[in-house]
Design an enzyme around this catalytic site. Structure first.
Site, PDB file in Angstrom:
ATOM      1  N   ALA A  51      37.910  35.243 -23.709  1.00 20.60           N
ATOM      2  CA  ALA A  51      37.787  34.507 -22.437  1.00 20.60           C
ATOM      3  C   ALA A  51      36.342  35.149 -22.080  1.00 20.60           C
ATOM      4  CB  ALA A  51      39.009  34.895 -21.401  1.00 20.60           C
TER       5      ALA A  51
ATOM      6  N   HIS B 126      18.474  25.438   6.349  1.00 20.77           N
ATOM      7  CA  HIS B 126      19.552  24.890   6.727  1.00 20.77           C
ATOM      8  C   HIS B 126      19.677  23.367   6.641  1.00 20.77           C
ATOM      9  CE1 HIS B 126      23.497  24.504   8.705  1.00 20.77           C
ATOM     10  NE2 HIS B 126      22.881  23.589   9.448  1.00 20.77           N
TER      11      HIS B 126
END
Ligand SMILES: Cc1cc2nc3c(=O)[nH]c(=O)nc-3n(C[C@H](O)[C@H](O)[C@H](O)COP(=O)(O)OP(=O)(O)OC[C@H]3O[C@@H](n4cnc5c(N)ncnc54)[C@H](O)[C@@H]3O)c2cc1C
Length: 466
Positions: free
Chosen positions: A181, A445
């Site tokens: 994993a 933004h």
């Protein structure tokens, strides 16, 4: 006999970047490569093809699941696997040809064949036309790594595959069992799950992504499970019976106990990689290796034999392409009398799954072990405007900063585009930034990196949007 300032053995990210930088610095450079194409593991069978498949399979999954909620109707989804593989191969081709172009541009001479260090200052190249000996002032070994193998699980690259076979399967396996994993297992497991496989990941340890921050491992395991990946942690594969139509995989508890059998169509062995030094002649010249077969070097990347250097996957350290590249540049500059240097405290690490997982610097566990007192600032993407608009709200940004100086010691990001966002953290850390420096930097933004700023604000408990 041709004479060079530098011969680089291996043309992966370490070797080719080293050769180009040395040529830029005025050295006469040759590169020896045993494969048909330049670029090493990364360009041919590693970073590039795996990312091409991750990109294509992510879009395939989005087309099937998320396009409709954005009002994009695509009709019945159909996979053309050969076309997807051709897309991947095109990406590889463009990249390996790019390296050949850069060699020509920088007047780096190239020799296709296996390089063997016959003596200090002498490299024998055995290629299709026989053997020849090249003379050089310095040698850089950049021979990389090979797949780590597991007893009882013989790789045939058809049904029992390494990453190399897993990026070239000719059909989608109904059931894929991944051993390990780590980054490669999760990335390639994600590719085939998105394309329709039922994926089970068997991991020896009790967590996924060993070495990464614990919280990151726990949260991403939950996200992968939600996507349909099954994990068998604290378990080991004892062997694979390949006699029948289906592979029968014997899986035992890591601590010992009764084995269960899991059926699979394909087994992917992704337990790591080992340094590759076969045929290099290290014994002939007495170059030392450590217990794990890695070439031992000093802080200047020089081996115990003068003028023989080594970089990249073949020496100790994180097996990452960008780290090999930086070592390639450093060693070229050291050879030129400059102060070549790699800052191992600031090497980003990215897992290109969805969501992406990216980190740089220390984990919480490393800081705790070292007794460092730190503050944590965390901000979830559920509170980030752009992530909300895009419906990619999984994950968070976590910043770890020294409690006394506020210097940023580690940044961990789980989220869409985390791999691109970690660059901001790496630059900040390279400049010795405090969390306040990041918090006071104006971020555009609406963008995902605003979550990095908010996590930095959260270090001093003044995040705005949560
Ligand atoms: C599936 C997969 C995905 C990966 N994804 C990423 C990723 O996304 N990001 C990342 O940073 N890293 C990734 N990696 C790791 C990355 O590929 C390696 O860290 C990187 O390639 C190491 O570079 P290197 O130059 O040390 O060696 P390599 O890239 O392994 O190159 C070594 C070269 O040396 C040649 N060679 C070996 N012996 C000889 C010899 N005697 N004579 C001549 N030539 C020789 C080899 O043929 C090879 O071309 C991935 C690896 C795999 C397998």
């Amino acid at each position: 006999m041709a004479t060079y300032d530098l011969i680089v053995i291996g043309s992966g990210p370490g070797g080719y970047v080293c050769a180009i930088r040395a040529a830029q610095l005025g050295m006469k450079v040759a590169v020896v490569e045993k494969d048909k194409t330049f670029g090493g593991t990364c360009l041919n069978v590693g970073c590039i093809p795996s990312k091409a498949l991750l990109h294509a399979s992510e879009l395939y999954e989005e087309a099937g699941h998320t396009f409709a909620r954005m009002g994009i109707m695509v009709g019945k989804l159909k996979l053309d696997l050969p076309a997807m593989m051709a897309f991947k191969d095109q990406g590889v081709d463009g990249n390996v040809k790019g390296v050949a172009f850069l060699f020509r541009k920088n007047k780096v001479e190239t020799f296709l064949g296996t390089g063997r260090i016959a003596a200090p200052g002498r490299v024998e190249v055995t290629g299709a036309d026989g053997a020849q000996v090249l003379e050089t002032k310095a040698i850089v070994i950049a021979t990389g790594s090979d797949v780590a193998r597991l007893d009882g699980v013989p790789i045939d690259e058809k049904r029992i595959v390494s990453s190399t076979g897993a990026i070239a399967l000719d059909r989608v396996p109904e059931r894929l069992l991944v051993i390990g994993a780590g980054v490669i297992g999760l990335e390639l497991g994600s590719v085939w799950r998105r394309l329709g496989s039922q994926v089970t990941v068997v991991e020896f340890l009790d967590r996924i992504l060993p070495g990464m921050d614990n919280e990151v491992g726990k949260q991403t395991q939950r996200l992968f499970q939600r996507q349909g990946i099954t994990f068998k942690l604290s378990s080991k594969v004892a062997g694979v019976d390949a006699a029948g139509n289906k592979l029968k995989v014997a899986v035992e508890p890591a601590a010992g106990g009764a084995a269960e059998t899991i059926e699979a169509d394909v087994v992917l062995v992704a337990i790591g990689r080992v340094p590759y030094t076969a045929g290099l002649g290290l014994e002939t010249v007495g170059v030392k290796t450590d217990a794990r077969g890695r070439i031992v070097v000093n802080h200047n990347f020089e081996t115990n034999v003068s003028d023989i250097f080594a970089i990249g996957d073949v020496i100790a350290g994180p097996m990452l392409a960008h780290r090999a590249e930086d070592e390639g540049i450093a060693v070229a500059e050291i050879l030129e009398g400059q102060a070549g240097h790699v800052n191992y405290d600031v090497i980003p690490n990215v897992v290109y799954t969805y969501p992406e997982i990216a980190s740089v610097g220390k984990t919480e566990e490393e800081l705790q072990r070292a007794g460092v007192v730190y503050n944590t600032g965390k901000f979830p993407f559920t509170a980030n405007g752009r992530a909300k608009a895009n419906m990619t709200t999984e994950g968070f940004v976590k910043i770890l900063a020294d409690a006394v100086t506020d210097r940023v010691l580690g940044v961990h990001i789980v989220g869409a585009d985390a791999g691109n966002m970690i660059a901001e953290a790496a630059i900040a850390m390279e400049f010795g930034a405090s969390s306040e420096d990041i918090a006071r930097t104006c971020h555009a933004h609406p963008t995902l990196p605003e979550a990095v700023k908010e996590a930095a604000l959260a270090v001093a408990k003044r995040a705005i949007h949560i």
